[in-house]
Design a protein around this motif. Structure first.
Motif, PDB file in Angstrom:
ATOM      1  N   THR A  10       0.827  -1.204   0.000  1.00  0.00           N
ATOM      2  CA  THR A  10       0.000   0.000   0.000  1.00  0.00           C
ATOM      3  C   THR A  10       0.857   1.247   0.000  1.00  0.00           C
ATOM      4  OG1 THR A  10      -0.149  -0.022   2.428  1.00  0.00           O
ATOM      5  CG2 THR A  10      -1.930  -1.098   1.203  1.00  0.00           C
ATOM      6  N   TYR A  11       0.324   2.276  -0.631  1.00  0.00           N
ATOM      7  CA  TYR A  11       0.921   3.615  -0.579  1.00  0.00           C
ATOM      8  C   TYR A  11      -0.157   4.626  -0.954  1.00  0.00           C
ATOM      9  CZ  TYR A  11       3.769   7.721  -1.431  1.00  0.00           C
ATOM     10  OH  TYR A  11       4.277   8.988  -1.392  1.00  0.00           O
ATOM     11  N   ASN A  12      -0.599   5.387   0.012  1.00  0.00           N
ATOM     12  CA  ASN A  12      -1.586   6.446  -0.198  1.00  0.00           C
ATOM     13  C   ASN A  12      -2.860   5.955  -0.893  1.00  0.00           C
ATOM     14  OD1 ASN A  12       0.189   8.163   1.043  1.00  0.00           O
ATOM     15  ND2 ASN A  12       0.717   9.345  -0.778  1.00  0.00           N
ATOM     16  N   VAL A  13      -3.457   4.930  -0.313  1.00  0.00           N
ATOM     17  CA  VAL A  13      -4.711   4.399  -0.857  1.00  0.00           C
ATOM     18  C   VAL A  13      -5.818   4.451   0.198  1.00  0.00           C
ATOM     19  CG1 VAL A  13      -3.734   2.938  -2.660  1.00  0.00           C
ATOM     20  CG2 VAL A  13      -3.898   2.058  -0.316  1.00  0.00           C
ATOM     21  N   ALA A  14      -5.760   5.441   1.059  1.00  0.00           N
ATOM     22  CA  ALA A  14      -6.737   5.549   2.143  1.00  0.00           C
ATOM     23  C   ALA A  14      -8.192   5.529   1.667  1.00  0.00           C
ATOM     24  CB  ALA A  14      -6.457   6.808   2.967  1.00  0.00           C
TER      25      ALA A  14
END
Length: 338
Positions: A10-14
């Motif tokens: 994950t990376y910035n998938v809020a």
């Protein structure tokens, strides 16, 4: 210990990660853990993940941002299960995703990678299927990555030392599966197992030009695996001309046909590609190139008898196969618009 680890980098998938995780937790196959490895998100992705109360979820946070390819490698280093299933933090899995892919791997020990079909949604929509058999998948990999959200054996990582290559980003998946072809067999289920979210911030959208450059590099590696005997000029022709999806004229089409035949002939030396599957995929590519060119050149403004006659005298007619010829004729006769 679980049998399967679902690896979710994950990376910035809020905005999307809870829906993605919920789709994993709803799986009909229950013998799994979910490993979320976060690459220093600057939004509240980690907080969203930690807010989901389920003992099957394990989260690891990197101390610094390392990029997707290395993040995947770090994720693999944390896995001790027999199988690993890959998905991203912004996609949605069907409930039977793991059940169906694991069943193939359990019943076919010679298969190391099992994938399936998917549907794009969001900014664009499409239903996508890749070839089913290993032979057809291998031939298709000469042109594109043919594996999506797969379940695969961890022995590819442990026994063969295969890794995601950081220098292949953002086509690291394509490069990884192209190298897996050297040591194992593939299978693609012909059903929708995933819903692949399309949005402006995802890598394939934001870094499209860079990704295409890396895709070209993998295509070249696939050609060299078919035969190391291609000259530098032939390699350049393959990546810059042959793989393009349009043609210039009859001479260009004839040159591509000759190159396709050369590929078939040179493949016989090492036999990495099954000949029938290779020939069928090359024929399909030539048909797609010709079809795209005909539609753009003669029917871009609509179908009509006049446009059809212009096409007939062009010298490109009767080369795409009966199915497309009938289609061109009927649309033109009925004066249908695109």
């Amino acid at each position: 210990m679980a049998k399967v680890t679902v690896l979710m980098p994950t990376y910035n998938v809020a905005p999307y990660v809870k829906e993605a995780i919920d789709s994993v937790l709803r799986q009909t196959y229950s013998d799994f853990e979910l490993l979320v490895i976060d690459d220093c998100s600057t939004d509240n992705t980690v907080e969203v993940v930690r807010g989901i109360d389920d003992p099957r979820i394990r989260i690891v946070q990197n101390e610094c941002n390392v990029g997707l390819a290395e993040n995947l490698n770090r994720g693999l280093s944390h896995i001790t299960t027999e199988l690993v299933a890959r998905m991203d933090g912004d996609d949605i899995a069907e409930p039977y995703w793991l059940e169906h892919e694991v069943a193939i791997l359990d019943s076919h020990p010679e298969i190391g990678v099992c994938s399936g079909g998917f549907e794009r949604f969001g900014t664009t929509a499409a239903r996508v299927r890749f070839p089913e058999s290993h032979e057809a998948i291998a031939a298709n990999m000469l042109f594109e990555c043919s594996v999506i959200v797969p379940t695969f054996r961890m022995s590819l990582y442990r026994d063969y030392g295969l890794r995601y290559r950081t220098d292949a980003f953002p086509a690291e998946d394509y490069r990884f599966w192209s190298e897996c072809l050297h040591v194992t067999r593939f299978y693609n289920l012909q059903e929708t197992l995933f819903h692949y979210r399309m949005h402006p911030t995802q890598i394939c959208t934001a870094r499209r030009e860079e990704q295409q450059h890396k895709v070209t590099e993998v295509r070249l590696l696939m050609l060299e695996w078919l035969s190391p005997d291609f000259s530098e000029e032939e390699k350049k022709y393959y990546t810059e001309q042959f793989t393009k999806l349009e043609i210039e004229d009859k001479q260009d089409f004839a040159k591509r046909k000759a190159f396709a035949e050369k590929m078939v002939e040179r493949n016989r030396k090492l036999g990495h590609f099954e000949e029938t599957a290779l020939r069928q995929r090359l024929d399909k590519h030539l048909t797609i190139c010709l079809y795209n060119t005909i539609v753009e050149r003669f029917f871009a403004n609509g179908y009509s008898p006049t446009h059809y006659l212009t096409y007939l005298v062009s010298g490109l007619a009767l080369r795409t196969g009966r199915h497309y010829e009938i289609r061109f004729f009927l649309k033109s006769a009925l004066l249908r618009k695109i």
